[in-house]
Design a protein around this motif. Structure first.
Motif, PDB file in Angstrom:
ATOM      1  N   TRP A 372       0.755  -1.095   0.045  1.00 39.30           N
ATOM      2  CA  TRP A 372       0.019   0.132  -0.064  1.00 39.30           C
ATOM      3  C   TRP A 372       0.859   1.321  -0.018  1.00 39.30           C
ATOM      4  CZ3 TRP A 372      -0.521   4.220   3.273  1.00 39.30           C
ATOM      5  CH2 TRP A 372      -1.487   5.009   3.079  1.00 39.30           C
ATOM      6  N   LEU A 373       1.972   1.253   0.750  1.00 36.18           N
ATOM      7  CA  LEU A 373       2.754   2.548   0.947  1.00 36.18           C
ATOM      8  C   LEU A 373       3.409   3.016  -0.461  1.00 36.18           C
ATOM      9  CD1 LEU A 373       4.686   2.181   4.309  1.00 36.18           C
ATOM     10  CD2 LEU A 373       3.002   3.955   3.558  1.00 36.18           C
ATOM     11  N   TYR A 374       3.915   1.888  -1.294  1.00 36.17           N
ATOM     12  CA  TYR A 374       4.571   2.004  -2.388  1.00 36.17           C
ATOM     13  C   TYR A 374       3.529   2.701  -3.467  1.00 36.17           C
ATOM     14  CZ  TYR A 374       9.385   0.820  -1.142  1.00 36.17           C
ATOM     15  OH  TYR A 374      10.548   0.562  -0.622  1.00 36.17           O
ATOM     16  N   ALA A 375       2.234   1.861  -3.281  1.00 37.32           N
ATOM     17  CA  ALA A 375       1.254   2.493  -4.298  1.00 37.32           C
ATOM     18  C   ALA A 375       0.860   3.912  -4.093  1.00 37.32           C
ATOM     19  CB  ALA A 375       0.172   1.473  -4.331  1.00 37.32           C
ATOM     20  N   MET A 376       0.791   4.265  -2.729  1.00 35.31           N
ATOM     21  CA  MET A 376       0.322   5.297  -2.348  1.00 35.31           C
ATOM     22  C   MET A 376       1.248   6.642  -2.452  1.00 35.31           C
ATOM     23  SD  MET A 376      -2.558   6.625  -1.385  1.00 35.31           S
ATOM     24  CE  MET A 376      -3.142   5.301  -0.982  1.00 35.31           C
ATOM     25  N   ASP A 377       2.468   6.359  -2.473  1.00 35.48           N
ATOM     26  CA  ASP A 377       3.447   7.494  -2.429  1.00 35.48           C
ATOM     27  C   ASP A 377       3.370   8.225  -3.416  1.00 35.48           C
ATOM     28  OD1 ASP A 377       5.970   8.406  -0.952  1.00 35.48           O
ATOM     29  OD2 ASP A 377       7.184   8.370  -2.821  1.00 35.48           O
ATOM     30  N   PRO A 378       3.219   8.055  -4.826  1.00 39.87           N
ATOM     31  CA  PRO A 378       3.030   9.071  -5.943  1.00 39.87           C
ATOM     32  C   PRO A 378       1.900   9.852  -5.635  1.00 39.87           C
ATOM     33  CG  PRO A 378       3.358   6.916  -6.804  1.00 39.87           C
ATOM     34  CD  PRO A 378       3.260   6.610  -5.351  1.00 39.87           C
ATOM     35  N   VAL A 379       0.876   9.353  -4.752  1.00 31.93           N
ATOM     36  CA  VAL A 379      -0.436  10.287  -4.597  1.00 31.93           C
ATOM     37  C   VAL A 379      -0.088  11.169  -3.438  1.00 31.93           C
ATOM     38  CG1 VAL A 379      -2.923  10.264  -4.078  1.00 31.93           C
ATOM     39  CG2 VAL A 379      -1.566   8.317  -5.514  1.00 31.93           C
ATOM     40  N   PHE A 380       0.505  10.440  -2.233  1.00 34.67           N
ATOM     41  CA  PHE A 380       0.658  11.181  -1.216  1.00 34.67           C
ATOM     42  C   PHE A 380       1.660  12.337  -1.390  1.00 34.67           C
ATOM     43  CE2 PHE A 380       3.326  11.639   2.693  1.00 34.67           C
ATOM     44  CZ  PHE A 380       2.302  11.561   3.709  1.00 34.67           C
ATOM     45  N   ILE A 381       2.701  12.105  -1.934  1.00 34.13           N
ATOM     46  CA  ILE A 381       3.877  13.352  -1.922  1.00 34.13           C
ATOM     47  C   ILE A 381       3.250  14.525  -2.605  1.00 34.13           C
ATOM     48  CG2 ILE A 381       6.035  13.986  -2.811  1.00 34.13           C
ATOM     49  CD1 ILE A 381       5.966  12.195  -0.583  1.00 34.13           C
ATOM     50  N   PRO A 382       2.555  14.570  -3.940  1.00 39.29           N
ATOM     51  CA  PRO A 382       1.926  15.912  -4.308  1.00 39.29           C
ATOM     52  C   PRO A 382       1.048  16.651  -3.290  1.00 39.29           C
ATOM     53  CG  PRO A 382       1.666  14.306  -5.954  1.00 39.29           C
ATOM     54  CD  PRO A 382       1.955  13.368  -4.584  1.00 39.29           C
ATOM     55  N   TYR A 383       0.216  15.823  -2.340  1.00 34.50           N
ATOM     56  CA  TYR A 383      -0.437  16.671  -1.263  1.00 34.50           C
ATOM     57  C   TYR A 383       0.660  17.538  -0.394  1.00 34.50           C
ATOM     58  CZ  TYR A 383      -5.112  14.486  -2.211  1.00 34.50           C
ATOM     59  OH  TYR A 383      -6.012  14.233  -2.304  1.00 34.50           O
ATOM     60  N   LEU A 384       1.710  16.773   0.040  1.00 38.02           N
ATOM     61  CA  LEU A 384       2.645  17.471   0.815  1.00 38.02           C
ATOM     62  C   LEU A 384       3.333  18.587  -0.086  1.00 38.02           C
ATOM     63  CD1 LEU A 384       4.483  14.615   2.733  1.00 38.02           C
ATOM     64  CD2 LEU A 384       2.457  15.577   2.988  1.00 38.02           C
ATOM     65  N   ASP A 385       3.440  18.633  -1.215  1.00 39.82           N
ATOM     66  CA  ASP A 385       4.245  19.457  -2.169  1.00 39.82           C
ATOM     67  C   ASP A 385       3.422  20.683  -2.338  1.00 39.82           C
ATOM     68  OD1 ASP A 385       6.396  18.001  -2.696  1.00 39.82           O
ATOM     69  OD2 ASP A 385       5.852  17.014  -4.240  1.00 39.82           O
ATOM     70  N   LEU A 386       2.087  20.550  -2.296  1.00 42.87           N
ATOM     71  CA  LEU A 386       1.086  21.853  -2.283  1.00 42.87           C
ATOM     72  C   LEU A 386       1.369  22.843  -1.106  1.00 42.87           C
ATOM     73  CD1 LEU A 386      -2.248  20.053  -3.619  1.00 42.87           C
ATOM     74  CD2 LEU A 386      -0.585  21.692  -4.661  1.00 42.87           C
TER      75      LEU A 386
END
Length: 411
Positions: A372-386
């Motif tokens: 789950w973590l590896y699948a979520m990382d590309p989605v999670f990081i853009p939220y942080l970048d905002l």
């Protein structure tokens, strides 16, 4: 022959030949003496070793030497078994396994550094492993659930690396013991580097009240996002996706302190000498941090013959026996052995003491959680970048991030 193997055919036919030769059975004796030679093709195994993310040339050299030494030691006691080991970068391993698998030459063993094995299982590149009670005792009982999937054991862990903080003693006399102290030290001019990915940032989640994979209603991630914004506003705190930038920054003196893996310690110590220091990650308002642990794990290829599978299992179990585990742990002084029979000089070796303490506070994820973590990382990081870029406020992003995590991680 309608499924009847040549070996079984001749075994059934040899008694008849023996009768023709006066029951002396020389042909049977000849078959038995030649039988090991006929199965000689199975006396070799192919091993793929994934090289670590964030590793530099010195890391790779040390890592290869450890694996090659284990191969040599095994072959010293098993001279008739040949092991062909090949090292593959983490971002190319799945493609390499797929290529070999398409030719019917899939590896017998795969050593993963990130434990992200379920993508390989879904593509039928690996299969489960069966161990008897004696073999299971080579691995601490409390660790085994993290290497099972749907009730089946998929891998044999070898070592566990904790997440730590590494710092430059010449620039930072006393590393921060809390997040508040980290901010204060940054405001006084000390530079800090934090790796920006979802598994490393768990040490922040855990201390700011938001624990992934907890079977309960999660609080808002607003506190976490607000701290990220506060840290990012400090000119001496940087968030980096590339761990090599953190390492090079610490070595060059550009950074005074970084988040790091236990696997980095040997090469950083060699490069920095007496200036190198390592400590636990800072404590949080909600208590001690519980960062994710990173195991090195053997997984078993699905195209192995029965004999090659058994040989692969023998070699994997060899690497986790008491002698091999102790020797490697003492040589590296940065890993936590999985064998429960290991006794290490923790009182006299401060590095071993540190990594064992960090491992005790860390969290070992299941294969499903890592997937789950590896699948979520590309989605999670853009939220942080905002938030880090100032494009969006923590208050605006928190509800969307909460929804993402609650619907995905809590399972």
């Amino acid at each position: 022959m309608n499924g009847l193997s040549p070996q079984r055919f001749w075994l059934g036919f040899l008694p008849f030949l023996a009768l023709l030769q006066g029951c002396k059975m020389p042909l049977l004796q000849e078959y038995i003496s030649e039988r090991p030679k006929s199965f000689g093709f199975g006396s070799s195994i192919r091993v793929l070793v994934e090289t670590r993310v964030g590793a530099d040339s010195l890391d790779l050299k040390l890592y290869k030497s450890i694996v090659n030494e284990e191969v040599r030691e095994f072959q010293r006691y098993n001279p008739n078994i040949k092991i062909y080991a090949r090292f593959v970068p983490f971002d190319k391993l799945e493609k390499e396994v797929g290529f070999q698998h398409s030719r019917g030459l899939g590896p017998d063993l795969i050593l993963l550094t990130n434990n992200n094995a379920l993508p390989l299982l879904r593509k039928k590149f690996i299969k489960d492993i069966s161990l008897n009670n004696g073999e299971l005792r080579s691995v601490r009982k409390t660790l085994l659930p993290s290497f099972r999937h749907n009730g089946k054991l998929l891998g044999i862990p070898v070592f566990i690396y904790p997440q730590l903080a590494c710092y430059d003693r010449s620039r930072l006399n006393k590393p921060p013991e809390s997040l508040d102290e980290l901010i204060r030290l940054s405001q006084s001019g000390h530079s800090f580097g934090i790796e920006k990915n979802i598994d490393t940032l768990q040490w922040l989640y855990s201390g700011l009240g938001y624990n992934l994979f907890e079977p309960k209603k999660q609080p808002s991630s607003l506190v976490f996002l607000r701290w990220l914004k506060l840290a990012n506003l400090q000119p001496t705190i940087s968030f980096e996706s590339d761990p090599l930038l953190l390492r090079s920054g610490l070595i060059s003196g550009e950074l005074s302190w970084i988040t790091c893996s236990g696997s980095w310690l040997p090469s950083l110590k060699l490069r920095m000498g007496k200036n190198f220091g390592a400590v636990m990650l800072p404590n949080m308002p909600a208590g001690k941090a519980n960062p994710f642990l990173k195991p090195r794990t053997w997984f078993f290829g699905s195209q192995s013959s029965m004999q090659q599978h058994e040989l692969a299992k023998r070699f994997a179990l060899f690497t986790v026996n008491v002698v091999q585990q102790r020797n490697t742990a003492l040589k590296l002084a940065t890993v936590v052995p999985v064998n429960p029979g290991i006794s290490l000089p923790l009182k006299t070796n401060k590095t071993l003491q540190l990594v064992n303490l960090a491992a005790g506070q860390g969290k070992l994820l299941t294969l499903g959680q890592i997937d789950w973590l590896y699948a979520m990382d590309p989605v999670f990081i853009p939220y942080l970048d905002l938030v880090l870029s100032g494009e969006q406020s923590p208050e605006a992003i928190a509800p969307s991030l909460d929804n993402l995590l609650e619907n995905g991680a809590i399972k």
